[in-house]
Design a protein around this motif. Structure first.
Motif, short mmCIF file in Angstrom:
data_model
loop_
_atom_site.label_atom_id
_atom_site.label_comp_id
_atom_site.label_asym_id
_atom_site.label_seq_id
_atom_site.Cartn_x
_atom_site.Cartn_y
_atom_site.Cartn_z
N TRP A 1 0.84 -1.19 0.00
CA TRP A 1 0.00 0.00 0.00
C TRP A 1 0.88 1.24 0.00
O TRP A 1 1.95 1.25 0.60
CB TRP A 1 -0.84 0.03 1.27
CG TRP A 1 -1.80 -1.10 1.39
CD1 TRP A 1 -1.50 -2.38 1.74
CD2 TRP A 1 -3.19 -1.06 1.15
NE1 TRP A 1 -2.63 -3.13 1.74
CE2 TRP A 1 -3.69 -2.35 1.38
CE3 TRP A 1 -4.07 -0.06 0.77
CZ2 TRP A 1 -5.03 -2.66 1.25
CZ3 TRP A 1 -5.40 -0.39 0.65
CH2 TRP A 1 -5.87 -1.68 0.87
N TRP A 2 0.37 2.26 -0.63
CA TRP A 2 0.99 3.58 -0.52
C TRP A 2 0.36 4.24 0.69
O TRP A 2 -0.84 4.50 0.73
CB TRP A 2 0.72 4.40 -1.79
CG TRP A 2 0.99 5.87 -1.65
CD1 TRP A 2 2.02 6.44 -0.99
CD2 TRP A 2 0.22 6.93 -2.17
NE1 TRP A 2 1.94 7.81 -1.08
CE2 TRP A 2 0.83 8.13 -1.80
CE3 TRP A 2 -0.94 6.99 -2.93
CZ2 TRP A 2 0.34 9.37 -2.15
CZ3 TRP A 2 -1.43 8.23 -3.28
CH2 TRP A 2 -0.79 9.40 -2.90
N TYR A 3 1.16 4.47 1.73
CA TYR A 3 0.65 5.05 2.97
C TYR A 3 0.74 6.56 2.85
O TYR A 3 1.76 7.18 3.11
CB TYR A 3 1.43 4.51 4.16
CG TYR A 3 0.78 4.74 5.51
CD1 TYR A 3 -0.57 5.02 5.62
CD2 TYR A 3 1.52 4.65 6.66
CE1 TYR A 3 -1.16 5.21 6.84
CE2 TYR A 3 0.94 4.85 7.90
CZ TYR A 3 -0.41 5.13 7.98
OH TYR A 3 -1.00 5.33 9.21
N ARG A 4 -0.35 7.15 2.45
CA ARG A 4 -0.40 8.58 2.13
C ARG A 4 0.00 9.51 3.28
O ARG A 4 0.49 10.60 3.04
CB ARG A 4 -1.81 8.94 1.65
CG ARG A 4 -2.12 8.36 0.30
CD ARG A 4 -3.63 8.17 0.12
NE ARG A 4 -3.97 7.64 -1.18
CZ ARG A 4 -3.88 6.36 -1.50
NH1 ARG A 4 -3.43 5.47 -0.64
NH2 ARG A 4 -4.21 5.95 -2.71
N LYS A 5 -0.21 9.05 4.49
CA LYS A 5 0.09 9.90 5.65
C LYS A 5 1.55 10.36 5.64
O LYS A 5 1.86 11.48 6.03
CB LYS A 5 -0.21 9.14 6.94
CG LYS A 5 0.11 9.92 8.19
CD LYS A 5 -0.26 9.15 9.43
CE LYS A 5 0.10 9.93 10.67
NZ LYS A 5 -0.30 9.22 11.88
N TYR A 6 2.45 9.49 5.21
CA TYR A 6 3.87 9.83 5.27
C TYR A 6 4.44 10.33 3.95
O TYR A 6 5.58 10.76 3.90
CB TYR A 6 4.67 8.63 5.79
CG TYR A 6 4.30 8.33 7.23
CD1 TYR A 6 4.60 9.23 8.24
CD2 TYR A 6 3.63 7.17 7.57
CE1 TYR A 6 4.24 8.98 9.56
CE2 TYR A 6 3.28 6.90 8.89
CZ TYR A 6 3.59 7.81 9.86
OH TYR A 6 3.23 7.57 11.16
N THR A 7 3.66 10.26 2.88
CA THR A 7 4.11 10.80 1.60
C THR A 7 2.95 11.50 0.89
O THR A 7 2.62 11.15 -0.24
CB THR A 7 4.71 9.71 0.69
OG1 THR A 7 3.72 8.69 0.51
CG2 THR A 7 5.98 9.14 1.24
N PRO A 8 2.34 12.45 1.56
CA PRO A 8 1.19 13.11 0.92
C PRO A 8 1.61 13.84 -0.35
O PRO A 8 2.69 14.43 -0.41
CB PRO A 8 0.71 14.10 2.00
CG PRO A 8 1.91 14.36 2.84
CD PRO A 8 2.72 13.08 2.81
N GLY A 9 0.77 13.74 -1.34
CA GLY A 9 1.05 14.44 -2.59
C GLY A 9 2.11 13.80 -3.47
O GLY A 9 2.56 14.41 -4.44
N ASN A 10 2.51 12.57 -3.17
CA ASN A 10 3.51 11.89 -3.99
C ASN A 10 2.81 11.39 -5.26
O ASN A 10 2.17 10.34 -5.25
CB ASN A 10 4.15 10.74 -3.22
CG ASN A 10 5.30 10.11 -3.97
OD1 ASN A 10 5.23 9.88 -5.17
ND2 ASN A 10 6.37 9.83 -3.26
N VAL A 11 2.94 12.14 -6.33
CA VAL A 11 2.21 11.82 -7.56
C VAL A 11 2.72 10.53 -8.21
O VAL A 11 1.96 9.86 -8.91
CB VAL A 11 2.22 12.99 -8.56
CG1 VAL A 11 1.46 14.19 -8.01
CG2 VAL A 11 3.64 13.39 -8.94
N ILE A 12 3.97 10.19 -7.99
CA ILE A 12 4.51 8.95 -8.57
C ILE A 12 3.85 7.75 -7.91
O ILE A 12 3.30 6.87 -8.59
CB ILE A 12 6.05 8.89 -8.43
CG1 ILE A 12 6.69 9.99 -9.27
CG2 ILE A 12 6.56 7.51 -8.84
CD1 ILE A 12 8.18 10.14 -9.06
N LEU A 13 3.87 7.69 -6.58
CA LEU A 13 3.26 6.56 -5.88
C LEU A 13 1.75 6.53 -6.12
O LEU A 13 1.16 5.45 -6.27
CB LEU A 13 3.56 6.62 -4.38
CG LEU A 13 5.00 6.33 -3.99
CD1 LEU A 13 5.21 6.56 -2.50
CD2 LEU A 13 5.41 4.92 -4.38
N GLU A 14 1.13 7.69 -6.17
CA GLU A 14 -0.31 7.75 -6.43
C GLU A 14 -0.65 7.10 -7.78
O GLU A 14 -1.56 6.29 -7.88
CB GLU A 14 -0.77 9.20 -6.41
CG GLU A 14 -2.25 9.38 -6.66
CD GLU A 14 -2.68 10.83 -6.58
OE1 GLU A 14 -3.85 11.06 -6.28
OE2 GLU A 14 -1.85 11.74 -6.83
#
Length: 90
Positions: free
Chosen positions: A43-56
């Motif tokens: 999973w991409w844990y958004r809390k620690y990398t918010p706005g990471n367009v690559i992982l998104e």
């Protein structure tokens, strides 16, 4: 992917439990985090990398293709699994 290999960590700090938040990089520069998300194995844990367009985008594609854990129609996020299994009596 990393067993027996030397890796480099690009650290970004610590989480609330004191665990290191980092990208794992192979000697050739391959970002292991990106590969795992792209192939649907984490999973991409958004809390620690918010706005990471690559992982998104990598997660969006993996979900859309039903790769890895996304083959399950109702995968359970690890933070939900831990909360339910660690708080219920055994």
């Amino acid at each position: 992917m990393v067993f027996g290999k030397e890796v480099r960590l690009q650290t970004f700090g610590k989480d609330k439990y004191g665990r290191t938040i980092a990208d794992v990089l192979l000697p050739d520069g391959t970002n292991v985090n990106h590969i795992l998300v792209k192939d649907g194995w984490c999973w991409w844990y958004r809390k620690y990398t918010p706005g990471n367009v690559i992982l998104e985008e990598l997660e969006r594609r993996a979900r859309g293709s039903g790769l890895g854990l996304w083959a399950d129609p109702t995968p359970i996020p690890p933070w939900v699994y831990r909360r339910t299994t660690l708080t219920e009596p055994r």
